[in-house]
Design an enzyme around this catalytic site. Sequence first.
Site, PDB file in Angstrom:
ATOM      1  CE  LYS A  44     -24.230  58.590  43.359  1.00 14.35           C
ATOM      2  NZ  LYS A  44     -25.685  59.436  43.256  1.00 14.35           N
ATOM      3  CG  ASN A  68     -32.108  59.487  46.808  1.00 11.72           C
ATOM      4  OD1 ASN A  68     -31.058  60.212  46.987  1.00 11.72           O
ATOM      5  ND2 ASN A  68     -32.937  59.488  46.251  1.00 11.72           N
ATOM      6  CB  SER A  69     -30.748  63.747  50.819  1.00 12.23           C
ATOM      7  OG  SER A  69     -29.945  64.153  50.433  1.00 12.23           O
ATOM      8  N   GLY A  71     -26.302  62.571  48.076  1.00  7.01           N
ATOM      9  CA  GLY A  71     -25.421  63.414  47.443  1.00  7.01           C
ATOM     10  C   GLY A  71     -24.677  63.172  47.325  1.00  7.01           C
ATOM     11  CG  LEU A  72     -24.187  64.510  42.625  1.00  9.55           C
ATOM     12  CD1 LEU A  72     -23.485  65.812  42.381  1.00  9.55           C
ATOM     13  CD2 LEU A  72     -23.223  63.242  41.758  1.00  9.55           C
ATOM     14  CB  CYS A 127     -28.352  66.085  41.227  1.00  7.15           C
ATOM     15  SG  CYS A 127     -28.568  65.870  43.032  1.00  7.15           S
ATOM     16  CE  LYS A 161     -32.835  59.378  36.408  1.00  2.94           C
ATOM     17  NZ  LYS A 161     -31.549  59.216  36.921  1.00  2.94           N
ATOM     18  N   GLY A 247     -40.792  53.550  39.685  1.00  4.99           N
ATOM     19  CA  GLY A 247     -41.761  52.970  39.844  1.00  4.99           C
ATOM     20  C   GLY A 247     -41.685  51.578  39.226  1.00  4.99           C
TER      21      GLY A 247
HETATM   22  O1  RRO Z   1     -26.536  60.885  44.952  1.00 10.81           O
HETATM   23  C1  RRO Z   1     -27.876  61.951  44.991  1.00 10.81           C
HETATM   24  O2  RRO Z   1     -28.176  62.153  45.900  1.00 10.81           O
HETATM   25  C2  RRO Z   1     -28.789  61.636  44.117  1.00 10.81           C
HETATM   26  C3  RRO Z   1     -28.806  62.039  42.823  1.00 10.81           C
HETATM   27 BR1  RRO Z   1     -26.627  62.827  42.597  1.00 10.81          BR
HETATM   28  C4  RRO Z   1     -29.198  62.204  41.587  1.00 10.81           C
HETATM   29  O3  RRO Z   1     -29.143  61.971  40.198  1.00 10.81           O
HETATM   30  N1  RRO Z   1     -30.798  61.933  42.566  1.00 10.81           N
HETATM   31  C5  RRO Z   1     -31.540  61.118  42.961  1.00 10.81           C
HETATM   32  O4  RRO Z   1     -32.306  61.068  43.897  1.00 10.81           O
HETATM   33  N2  RRO Z   1     -30.280  60.666  44.348  1.00 10.81           N
END
Ligand code: RRO
Length: 309
Positions: A44, A68-69, A71-72, A127, A161, A247
């Site tokens: 991660k 998704n959200s 948030g690291l 992100c 990335k 995908g």
């Molecule tokens: O953790 C996230 O919300 C997240 C990250 Br860091 C990312 O690079 N890409 C993503 O879809 N979610």
Amino acid sequence: MDLSSVIAGVEFPIGLMNASGALCVTQAELEALGESEAGAIVTKSMTPLAREGNPLPRYVAIEGGSINSMGLPNLGYPAYVKLIPELKRFKKPVIASLAGLHPDDFIEGAKALNASGPDLVEVNLSCPNIAGKPQIGYDVDETAQLLSAIRNIFSIPFGVKLPPYFDPIHHQQIAGVLQRIGVAFVTVINSVGNTLVVDPELERVVIKPKGGFGGLGGRIIKPVALANVRAFWKIWGDRIPIIGTGGVENGTDIFEHVLCGASAVQIGTVLVEDGVGVFTRLAREVTECLERKGYPSLMACRGKLQEME
Ligand code: RRO
């Protein structure tokens, strides 16, 4: 079938691995990837301090994909720095994904990771889910500045990335910067940021953070992912290896990514949905696909996509 690949001198037994974020936060998850048929372990994205991440619900599977959200959420890089040497026992490459909320986070993270010894570092410039923090990869100058600052710190090969780009000029601009810096690889694409899924019954958003806006992944983003892999391949050919992500649900999807120019492929949404056993199915399916088409190895079809006369 030879499904192996080499990226920046690092040998992957199979060019298939998890996408950062998918089942790779905790020690147990990372070890499960080690024990699976994945060709590498990707962590991660890590920040200096451990983070809980955004409030729930923050990931929802939808038809054809996911939003998704997160948030690291992560254990903080001191924990991963300790864990990474232990993950080497699985005898496959370990890729550390490095994120940050400030440029200094990346610099400190780079120093810490040098001592920990992952095979590669994937610097996350994309992100989409931290309120008030734009995706770095959409700002060419900021990307150049950040990478210039960390380039000389790394003693490990590092790549980036990237977010999806939707216009060739943006591929050209970012490719120019990455070439000047000398990144070891690029991973494309991160989720398609700041999309919105609506529940018409409840007349409501489906995830809580950021008013429901989040990163789109899964089958529905495959054409966006393939376009980005192809765009960078057309600029660089095999000079900068590309890891394709976005995908991939079956063996044919892997084949398509590699045809477009990917040297390896990452799995996100389907890994989250199906678990680490998915690598066994995907390896079988891509083998069947390559055999049917008469290719002797996965890399034999790399970049071979035909255009029309
Ligand atoms: O953790 C996230 O919300 C997240 C990250 Br860091 C990312 O690079 N890409 C993503 O879809 N979610």
